[in-house]
Design an enzyme around this catalytic site. Sequence first.
Site, short mmCIF file in Angstrom:
data_model
loop_
_atom_site.label_atom_id
_atom_site.label_comp_id
_atom_site.label_asym_id
_atom_site.label_seq_id
_atom_site.Cartn_x
_atom_site.Cartn_y
_atom_site.Cartn_z
CE LYS A 49 -3.30 -2.99 2.02
NZ LYS A 49 -3.91 -3.10 3.24
CD GLN A 93 -3.39 -4.38 6.41
OE1 GLN A 93 -3.01 -3.34 6.08
NE2 GLN A 93 -3.81 -5.53 6.28
CG ASP A 116 -10.48 -1.35 4.02
OD1 ASP A 116 -9.63 -1.20 2.53
OD2 ASP A 116 -9.76 -1.93 5.12
#
Lengths: 281, 281
Positions: A49, A93, A116
């Site tokens: 990322k 995460q 997300d």
Amino acid sequence: MSKIIDGKKLKEEIIDSLKKEVKHFMIKPCLAVIQIGDDPASNTYIKAKAKACDEIGIYFKHIKFTEETKEIEVINKIIELNNDEYVHGILLQLPLPDGFNADKLINYIARNKDVDGLTDINLGKLYNNKPCLISCTPQGIMKLLEHENIDLEGKNVTIVGRSNLVGKPLIGLMLNKNATVTVCHSKTENLSKHTKNADVLVVAVGKKEFIKENMVKEDAVVIDVGINKEDNKLYGDVDFNKVKTKVKKITPVPGGVGPMTVAMLMTNVINAYQKQQKKSV
Amino acid sequence: MSKIIDGKKLKEEIIDSLKKEVKHFMIKPCLAVIQIGDDPASNTYIKAKAKACDEIGIYFKHIKFTEETKEIEVINKIIELNNDEYVHGILLQLPLPDGFNADKLINYIARNKDVDGLTDINLGKLYNNKPCLISCTPQGIMKLLEHENIDLEGKNVTIVGRSNLVGKPLIGLMLNKNATVTVCHSKTENLSKHTKNADVLVVAVGKKEFIKENMVKEDAVVIDVGINKEDNKLYGDVDFNKVKTKVKKITPVPGGVGPMTVAMLMTNVINAYQKQQKKSV
């Protein structure tokens, strides 16, 4: 068009186009990634990322907590990032170490920074077919299908796996494209009947080569979301070498859906950024 | 058990049990229904809700606006009700007259008072299998199936219709019960194939006797959500007289799903009340 759907190439095209876009921004977009603990797989994903952010020109803010951190400290950090006008996307995460409630923490993220697309409110908006931030993997699948000119209207789409990350948001996205959607999972009886009926088959179960040649129909489009590691090699949820001889199109592992997830995350960051900039004018 | 699923009887049992429960409450539960305009069908539905409230001992607050009301006035009223500790459930009677944005107004209702379960946040929570207020008609369908001891795990459930009110929340509820779910709609090709495959078939399309005998399999359970009026008589979405001879169980119209919707609304009001009372202690 080729039979093998090339997610890596499409990812590069998307990254390239975002890079050009960001050149015109006065303020840098910023993605904050919160990591708790030191999971090796997470480290790899975070690196990917960071690399994509770097390539595009997105400021990458890596916030690392130890496993001993108290949940309230993470919550306070999320609230701080929610209120920070120079942070445009926030991502927690996953997976988290034992003792942390992922679902609770995720729902502290402001809906307009939830890149997300995992908060309850964004999933609800998706089902109601309203503008929102959409979970990256399912969004990447839709982008691949669109890029390959796969018509979904009225077609039978079978989704194997009903996770919050992939299967569930995908139901909403497929319905919004007028597909007839069937959702299968570990409790499904006579799975083959449903997979064989699929014009488009999406598999996200996390079992190496689970879908065999006799479980798909000819001319199907097969999207393999699985990433299964064995002896340092990656395998999908589909028996790729055999299934590919039968079907119309198929995504490989690696190089299919995986790269698209990062591309869609970057797209979400830029979209979130642009909406926030508009509001602040 | 009988072949015809009796929603009216189950509704009465539920109302009766809620009535006994409410007897022990010190403060009366209160449902506020907001009506805009004077739609005759809405008047009938509101009357039925008022009657059920009266029977149980729920205070029924009917707030009526004319069609000329400005949207902002309705929004202000919703906010006022959200903040009123003596109001436990809020419902916006649909459909609204032209010029009102139902979706926007609904999402002003506080999630813990949203007894119709129609806000984005409650739909998202439902999909994530978390405690929330659930849309009344789909919840009523689940209650009927549970009462009839219909096992859903691994079974093929076909839902015809994907409205926000019925089809979409039902997908989440059925997945939570481990059913294999197929969602069909106006764009579905070869609909019969999907309906014939159903162990449980739920139809919510609003077309009189749309599902014929040759579209269902023997031993299916058929749930008819349709309410179609013709010459002052009510018809379901299923050709009841013919289909009933073939299948294992079927809901009639009227007297099937309809009464359950009111029963579930009352259940939602009491559940919302109890959660709010707990919080205020």
